[in-house]
Design a protein around this motif. Sequence first.
Motif, PDB file in Angstrom:
ATOM      1  N   VAL A  98       0.845  -1.227   0.006  1.00  0.00           N
ATOM      2  CA  VAL A  98       0.016   0.202   0.014  1.00  0.00           C
ATOM      3  C   VAL A  98       0.769   1.296  -0.195  1.00  0.00           C
ATOM      4  O   VAL A  98       0.490   2.206  -0.662  1.00  0.00           O
ATOM      5  CB  VAL A  98      -0.991   0.232   1.206  1.00  0.00           C
ATOM      6  CG1 VAL A  98      -1.600   1.288   1.487  1.00  0.00           C
ATOM      7  CG2 VAL A  98      -2.003  -0.921   0.940  1.00  0.00           C
ATOM      8  N   LEU A  99       1.806   1.353   0.672  1.00  0.00           N
ATOM      9  CA  LEU A  99       2.929   2.337   0.855  1.00  0.00           C
ATOM     10  C   LEU A  99       3.802   2.624  -0.355  1.00  0.00           C
ATOM     11  O   LEU A  99       4.439   3.628  -0.199  1.00  0.00           O
ATOM     12  CB  LEU A  99       3.569   2.323   2.194  1.00  0.00           C
ATOM     13  CG  LEU A  99       2.711   2.616   3.454  1.00  0.00           C
ATOM     14  CD1 LEU A  99       3.756   2.464   4.721  1.00  0.00           C
ATOM     15  CD2 LEU A  99       2.153   3.858   3.286  1.00  0.00           C
ATOM     16  N   ALA A 100       3.767   1.646  -1.328  1.00  0.00           N
ATOM     17  CA  ALA A 100       4.752   1.552  -2.166  1.00  0.00           C
ATOM     18  C   ALA A 100       4.247   2.891  -3.225  1.00  0.00           C
ATOM     19  O   ALA A 100       5.041   3.661  -3.798  1.00  0.00           O
ATOM     20  CB  ALA A 100       4.556   0.381  -3.203  1.00  0.00           C
ATOM     21  N   ILE A 101       2.974   3.135  -3.379  1.00  0.00           N
ATOM     22  CA  ILE A 101       2.468   4.334  -4.488  1.00  0.00           C
ATOM     23  C   ILE A 101       2.917   5.566  -3.799  1.00  0.00           C
ATOM     24  O   ILE A 101       3.586   6.346  -4.551  1.00  0.00           O
ATOM     25  CB  ILE A 101       0.822   4.193  -4.647  1.00  0.00           C
ATOM     26  CG1 ILE A 101       0.628   2.673  -5.287  1.00  0.00           C
ATOM     27  CG2 ILE A 101       0.597   5.156  -5.548  1.00  0.00           C
ATOM     28  CD1 ILE A 101       1.428   2.573  -6.830  1.00  0.00           C
ATOM     29  N   PRO A 102       2.345   5.978  -2.667  1.00  0.00           N
ATOM     30  CA  PRO A 102       2.761   7.032  -1.954  1.00  0.00           C
ATOM     31  C   PRO A 102       4.434   7.333  -1.923  1.00  0.00           C
ATOM     32  O   PRO A 102       5.011   8.399  -1.962  1.00  0.00           O
ATOM     33  CB  PRO A 102       2.204   7.277  -0.765  1.00  0.00           C
ATOM     34  CG  PRO A 102       1.423   5.952  -0.395  1.00  0.00           C
ATOM     35  CD  PRO A 102       1.567   5.270  -1.463  1.00  0.00           C
ATOM     36  N   THR A 103       5.049   6.232  -1.586  1.00  0.00           N
ATOM     37  CA  THR A 103       6.443   6.228  -1.717  1.00  0.00           C
ATOM     38  C   THR A 103       7.192   6.742  -3.348  1.00  0.00           C
ATOM     39  O   THR A 103       7.995   7.564  -3.227  1.00  0.00           O
ATOM     40  CB  THR A 103       7.136   4.963  -1.239  1.00  0.00           C
ATOM     41  OG1 THR A 103       6.989   4.796   0.131  1.00  0.00           O
ATOM     42  CG2 THR A 103       8.640   4.936  -1.534  1.00  0.00           C
ATOM     43  N   ALA A 104       6.608   6.155  -4.261  1.00  0.00           N
ATOM     44  CA  ALA A 104       6.874   6.553  -5.368  1.00  0.00           C
ATOM     45  C   ALA A 104       6.776   7.969  -5.998  1.00  0.00           C
ATOM     46  O   ALA A 104       7.527   8.851  -6.122  1.00  0.00           O
ATOM     47  CB  ALA A 104       6.163   5.665  -6.552  1.00  0.00           C
ATOM     48  N   VAL A 105       5.389   8.428  -5.411  1.00  0.00           N
ATOM     49  CA  VAL A 105       5.009   9.853  -5.576  1.00  0.00           C
ATOM     50  C   VAL A 105       5.897  10.642  -4.965  1.00  0.00           C
ATOM     51  O   VAL A 105       6.564  11.795  -5.423  1.00  0.00           O
ATOM     52  CB  VAL A 105       3.653  10.086  -5.034  1.00  0.00           C
ATOM     53  CG1 VAL A 105       3.171  11.433  -5.247  1.00  0.00           C
ATOM     54  CG2 VAL A 105       2.681   9.119  -6.177  1.00  0.00           C
TER      55      VAL A 105
END
Length: 178
Positions: free
Chosen positions: A13-20
């Motif tokens: 779940v945190l991969a997307i906000p991490t990428a952003v």
Amino acid sequence: MPSGRTHDLVTYVLAIPTAVGLFFLTRHVGLTVLGTATMLFGGLMFGPDLDTHSKQYTRWGILRWLWYPYKKLFPHRSHWTHGLLWSTWLRVGYFTLVMTLALAAVLYVRAVWIDGLPADGDQAVRTLQTAGHHMSRLFRAVDGKVWLVAFIGLWWGAATHTLTDVIGSTLKSMFKTF
């Protein structure tokens, strides 16, 4: 303490906000991908639970023997393995040492069996020095920004695991009091 499945879900779940966040900070697609990939690796395979027989440990498959000494050296959930500041540094250092020793072993076997050099302590020292030299060259060959982003990704993946443990334990103790 949350289950391995919960830890994995939090990591994904945190991969997307991490990428952003990484793209916002770096404005570089390659560094964003690297940081996100190392965050996933840090959360799924290189995190705090390598100190016990866990999903992270078993995911290493036939290579999990690399983590056996680490598992025996550190008690589960100690500040050395689950601490926010030093645990990722410790794992990176441990893994680098193990890889250097593995390279030295390969070089030693090659020197003795293929090159016919004597199988003695001097040869062992020479191959260990050569392995250290090769590892040093590898680290120097890669740009510092790349190492920094890779480490931040590893750290963040492991930190999400530790923070999930802390939040889970806190919630569990809060609900026990009601």
